[in-house]
Design a protein around this motif. Structure first.
Motif, short mmCIF file in Angstrom:
data_model
loop_
_atom_site.label_atom_id
_atom_site.label_comp_id
_atom_site.label_asym_id
_atom_site.label_seq_id
_atom_site.Cartn_x
_atom_site.Cartn_y
_atom_site.Cartn_z
N ASP A 585 32.55 29.57 26.79
CA ASP A 585 32.43 28.17 27.26
C ASP A 585 33.37 27.66 28.08
OD1 ASP A 585 30.25 27.85 25.23
OD2 ASP A 585 31.57 27.10 23.62
N GLU A 586 34.65 28.60 28.19
CA GLU A 586 35.72 28.16 28.96
C GLU A 586 35.93 28.83 30.17
OE1 GLU A 586 38.86 25.99 25.79
OE2 GLU A 586 39.14 28.14 26.40
N PHE A 587 35.24 29.92 30.50
CA PHE A 587 35.60 30.86 31.64
C PHE A 587 34.04 31.86 31.57
CE2 PHE A 587 37.86 32.72 28.09
CZ PHE A 587 37.31 33.88 28.17
N SER A 588 33.79 32.33 32.68
CA SER A 588 33.06 33.24 33.01
C SER A 588 33.44 34.28 34.25
CB SER A 588 31.53 32.66 33.29
OG SER A 588 31.37 31.89 34.53
N PHE A 589 33.06 35.63 34.34
CA PHE A 589 33.33 36.52 35.20
C PHE A 589 32.15 37.33 35.59
CE2 PHE A 589 37.54 35.43 33.71
CZ PHE A 589 38.68 35.84 34.67
N THR A 590 31.66 37.40 36.62
CA THR A 590 30.48 38.07 37.06
C THR A 590 30.64 39.05 38.10
OG1 THR A 590 28.91 36.32 36.08
CG2 THR A 590 27.81 38.04 37.39
N ILE A 591 30.40 40.22 38.20
CA ILE A 591 30.53 41.27 39.27
C ILE A 591 29.33 41.93 39.24
CG2 ILE A 591 31.89 42.91 40.53
CD1 ILE A 591 34.20 42.39 38.75
N ASN A 592 28.78 41.77 40.49
CA ASN A 592 27.44 42.65 40.69
C ASN A 592 27.59 43.55 42.04
OD1 ASN A 592 25.90 39.34 39.91
ND2 ASN A 592 25.48 41.33 38.71
N ILE A 609 34.30 31.30 37.03
CA ILE A 609 34.36 30.03 37.07
C ILE A 609 35.27 29.85 35.73
CG2 ILE A 609 32.81 28.25 36.26
CD1 ILE A 609 30.69 29.73 37.52
N ILE A 610 36.15 28.78 35.91
CA ILE A 610 36.73 28.19 34.67
C ILE A 610 36.57 26.83 34.51
CG2 ILE A 610 39.28 27.98 33.45
CD1 ILE A 610 39.92 30.48 35.06
N PRO A 611 35.42 26.20 34.21
CA PRO A 611 34.94 24.91 34.45
C PRO A 611 35.92 23.65 34.13
CG PRO A 611 33.70 25.90 32.68
CD PRO A 611 34.70 26.87 33.09
N GLU A 612 36.67 23.72 33.14
CA GLU A 612 37.83 22.74 32.70
C GLU A 612 39.06 23.19 33.28
OE1 GLU A 612 36.58 19.86 31.92
OE2 GLU A 612 34.44 20.89 31.90
N GLY A 613 39.52 24.47 33.92
CA GLY A 613 40.75 24.65 34.00
C GLY A 613 41.77 24.94 33.14
N LYS A 614 41.28 25.23 31.89
CA LYS A 614 41.86 25.45 30.69
C LYS A 614 41.38 26.54 29.81
CE LYS A 614 41.26 22.80 27.08
NZ LYS A 614 41.07 22.00 25.88
N GLU A 622 39.76 36.88 23.53
CA GLU A 622 38.51 37.06 24.47
C GLU A 622 38.99 37.10 25.85
OE1 GLU A 622 33.80 35.94 25.07
OE2 GLU A 622 35.08 34.66 23.58
N TRP A 623 39.78 36.01 26.20
CA TRP A 623 40.40 36.14 27.66
C TRP A 623 41.07 37.34 28.06
CZ3 TRP A 623 40.20 33.46 32.08
CH2 TRP A 623 41.02 33.48 33.04
N ASN A 624 41.98 37.66 27.25
CA ASN A 624 42.71 39.01 27.34
C ASN A 624 41.69 40.29 27.52
OD1 ASN A 624 45.05 37.50 27.73
ND2 ASN A 624 45.72 37.90 25.73
N ASN A 625 40.63 40.31 26.63
CA ASN A 625 39.73 41.24 26.55
C ASN A 625 39.12 41.50 27.89
OD1 ASN A 625 40.43 42.28 24.13
ND2 ASN A 625 38.91 41.20 23.01
N CYS A 626 38.70 40.38 28.47
CA CYS A 626 37.75 40.06 29.62
C CYS A 626 38.90 40.78 30.71
CB CYS A 626 37.64 38.80 29.68
SG CYS A 626 36.98 38.28 31.50
N ILE A 627 40.16 40.48 30.86
CA ILE A 627 40.93 40.55 31.94
C ILE A 627 41.21 42.26 31.85
CG2 ILE A 627 43.42 40.44 32.77
CD1 ILE A 627 41.37 37.99 33.14
N GLU A 628 41.31 42.88 30.81
CA GLU A 628 41.40 44.28 30.39
C GLU A 628 40.31 45.10 31.23
OE1 GLU A 628 42.29 47.65 27.02
OE2 GLU A 628 42.97 45.39 26.85
N ILE A 629 38.84 44.57 30.84
CA ILE A 629 37.98 44.96 31.51
C ILE A 629 37.70 44.93 33.04
CG2 ILE A 629 35.30 45.00 31.71
CD1 ILE A 629 35.54 44.10 28.59
N LEU A 630 38.08 43.75 33.32
CA LEU A 630 38.30 43.48 34.93
C LEU A 630 39.24 44.17 35.41
CD1 LEU A 630 36.85 41.30 36.60
CD2 LEU A 630 39.25 39.84 36.45
N ASN A 631 40.43 44.58 34.96
CA ASN A 631 41.32 45.32 35.67
C ASN A 631 40.74 46.86 35.92
OD1 ASN A 631 43.36 43.77 36.13
ND2 ASN A 631 44.37 43.75 34.19
N ASN A 632 40.26 47.18 34.51
CA ASN A 632 39.46 48.72 34.71
C ASN A 632 38.48 48.94 36.02
OD1 ASN A 632 39.29 51.14 33.27
ND2 ASN A 632 37.09 50.58 33.08
N ASP A 633 37.73 47.46 36.40
CA ASP A 633 36.91 47.61 37.63
C ASP A 633 37.94 47.57 38.69
OD1 ASP A 633 34.45 48.10 36.63
OD2 ASP A 633 33.74 45.85 36.83
#
Length: 644
Positions: A585-592, A609-614, A622-633
């Motif tokens: 609800d607060e962020f989305s990351f997409t890489i294709n 996208i971080i639609p509300e900036g928060k 969940e944010w930190n898990n997302c960043i960890e996966i992102l860093n892996n890429d």
């Protein structure tokens, strides 16, 4: 006395006092002079990262009515007792402020020393605001050191709130109110949930005594990018409403509701001794070649933004009373009210319906359901043309008409309307208005990447870049723009660069560059390994899981990067990272990753996208898990090309 060390100790509470009206408050009655060594050691274990513990703290507010001035007065008594938790002598300090509507008595106890003087912002003194800083040395050991001081408030409407927390942890905090029953004071309890705050109410004759007690309070955390403290920390809003006659009828009205609040603001506006004749020449010069009201409004709005230096200032009578428009014009500086007043008067001179407007920025949790000066910390001008409302904040540089800074979007505005008022919310821009987009077209040339980077900046990033660009010396501007492409990576070499619209408000900033990039291609045998993402947005942006406050970015985020890699001659693409997508609800990351064998090209699209900036506390994991996966890429999954 070395005040630099004091100010380092208290700079956090200094900002807090100025922005939130926080009142230092402590209590030392019935506090022992010493405690056991075992007790000190336990406090050290309980507050392992702290050097100081407030053993007991009390603020007492005693209300009365002054027949002569017809004002509600408040005598504030503050007492503080401290325990040194460190292994060395400490300099303990505090900070407060006062104005022509208050005064602070001498700090007593523990050989405290103090200094006071006029406050200034950007080197400019403010006539009715003063600082008061004090300190004393606390020896090592189990001794409790106590100090006390009083603060007199000559108009209770300026006393807006008091907080339980301080910049040190507190063993016990007491807040007391002593209110005569003919004075209507409402205490609004905020963020009391999840706190065991004991409240007692006792009437003794004509006096109502209200006491709040909270124990074992953590210090205010010094988080960056945190919401305003009024959103989450327990505090009491103090509403001074009226003084009543014996029969219960109103004798003196202070601030019972929004109409009273508006009436008081309006009375201060009327005290401004505006001389519009002093503006006539400048207004004529700026608008004589402009057609229609919107063009004239834009011209005057632009000029005030560009030529009046904004001095942020929010407290005391100058926190609410606008400076004369001619004085702001002459001095070329002003606070938000002075700038709003100047712009309002200029617009009126070209027959535009312009009105003073009061507003609380996004750092404030309140709205106009609470009649208090704590609701507002800012002033702007509202222009009404053909029934359309334009909220003009001249303190924001490089912003156009119908563009609004993040800090006022969605906030209720109190708009002047004769004897009445209008409340209207400032429009909210979608995250899409903040689009930052880059298109990169690359070839792999031996061990280098060569090609073009074309970037566009809109919205908040656009305005911040404009402000930064126009704030630096001309000789450094090319280097600064170059840095936007390099982004701290010395492997990126800019061969050519064309920058557009750095001085054009409301226009998309564009950077078109040719680059030569080193150390992103590695060859091992018949394979090339390519570090495919240059900028790695949010790659290191993990949030401390122990943090207890939301993370506020101050802007909505919408980033799109599109990258085209041409397959190097004699090679084929043999491996690439998997597509990645996560949506919250607060962020989305997409890489294709889309490979065209026919065109021998790889197209990569990344969208953030971080639609509300928060990012809320509950989403940190969940944010930190997302960043960890992102860093892996970013760092582990390279593009792999293999010789044919």
């Amino acid at each position: 006395m070395q005040y630099s060390s004091i100010m380092n100790k208290v700079k956090f509470i200094s900002a807090l006092v100025l922005l939130l009206g926080f009142q230092l408050s402590c209590y030392a009655q019935k506090v022992p002079k010493n405690i056991s060594t075992q007790e000190v050691e336990q406090y050290k274990l309980d507050n392992i990262d702290e050097d100081v513990l407030v053993y007991k703290a009390t603020t007492s507010f005693k209300f009365s009515f002054d027949e002569r001035t017809e004002k509600i007065l408040v005598e504030e008594q503050n007492d503080e007792s401290f325990v040194n938790l460190s292994d060395e002598e400490l300099e303990i300090g505090g900070y407060n402020h006062y104005s022509n509507f208050s005064s602070i008595g001498e700090v007593k106890g523990s050989k405290a020393v103090s200094e006071s003087g006029k406050m200034k912002v950007n080197g400019i003194f403010h006539h009715d605001m003063y600082y008061y800083v004090y300190s004393y040395y606390h020896p090592v050991g189990n001794k409790i050191q106590s100090i006390s001081y009083t603060k007199e408030h000559y108009d209770a409407r300026y006393l807006t709130s008091t907080y339980f927390q301080m910049h040190y942890p507190i063993k016990e905090k007491v807040i007391r109110f002593e209110i005569p029953d003919n004075i209507d004071i409402e205490l609004v309890e905020k963020n009391f949930e999840n706190h065991e705050i004991n409240k007692t109410v006792k009437k003794e004759g004509e006096i109502i005594n209200i006491t709040y007690t909270l124990k074992n309070i953590d210090a205010f955390p010094e988080y960056s990018n945190a919401p305003g403290r009024s959103f989450s920390y327990p505090h009491i809003i103090i509403l001074s409403k009226e003084v009543k006659n014996d029969d219960g009828s109103s004798r003196i009205i202070v601030m019972r509701d929004t109409q009273d609040q508006y009436n008081w603001y309006k009375s201060l506006v009327k005290t401004a001794n505006n001389d519009n004749n002093s503006l006539e020449e400048k207004v004529k010069q700026l608008t004589e070649n402009k057609e229609g009201k919107v063009q004239k409004m834009q011209a005057l709005f632009d000029w005030v933004q560009d030529n009046i230096n904004y001095i942020a200032y929010e407290d005391g009578i100058s926190g609410f009373q606008p400076e004369n428009c001619q004085d702001v014009l002459y001095n070329r500086y002003g606070d938000c009210k002075g700038m709003a007043n100047l712009l309002t008067e200029m617009l009126k001179m070209v027959d535009i319906d312009a009105r003073m407007t009061w507003i609380g920025t996004s750092s404030i949790a309140y709205d106009y359901s609470i009649p208090s000066l704590a609701v507002d910390n800012h002033a702007i001008c509202t222009a009404i043309i053909d029934e359309e409302f334009y909220f003009l904040d001249a303190t924001e540089k490089f912003i156009g008409v119908n563009e609004y800074a993040e800090r006022i979007q969605g906030r209720p505005a109190l708009i002047e309307d004769g004897e009445n008022y209008i409340i209207k919310e400032v429009p909210v821009h979608s995250y899409e208005a903040n689009l930052n987009k880059s298109y990169m077209d690359f070839n792999i040339d031996d061990d280098k990447i060569v090609g073009s980077i074309n970037t566009e900046y809109n919205g908040e990033s656009n305005r911040r870049l404009m402000y930064a660009y126009n704030s630096i010396y001309n000789e450094y501007k090319d280097k600064a723009v170059n840095h936007l492409i390099i982004s701290g990576d010395n492997n990126i070499h800019v061969e050519t660069l064309i920058a557009e619209n750095f001085e054009e408000k409301g226009e998309t900033i564009k950077l078109n560059s040719q680059v030569n990039i080193e150390n992103k291609v590695s060859q091992f045998g018949d394979r090339l390994y390519v570090d495919w993402d240059l900028y790695k947005e949010f790659g290191e942006f993990k949030i401390d899981s122990s943090r207890t406050e939301d993370y506020v970015l101050r802007r909505k985020v919408f980033t799109i990067n599109e990258v085209h890699y041409k397959t190097p001659e004699g090679y084929k693409l043999s491996a690439l990272p998997d597509d990645y997508s996560i949506e919250n609800d607060e962020f989305s990351f997409t890489i294709n990753f889309d490979y065209s064998k026919e065109n021998e090209s790889l197209f990569i699209r990344k969208e953030i996208i971080i639609p509300e900036g928060k990012i809320s506390v509950e989403n940190f994991k969940e944010w930190n898990n997302c960043i960890e996966i992102l860093n892996n890429d970013y760092y582990k999954n390279a593009l792999i090309y293999e010789k044919i």
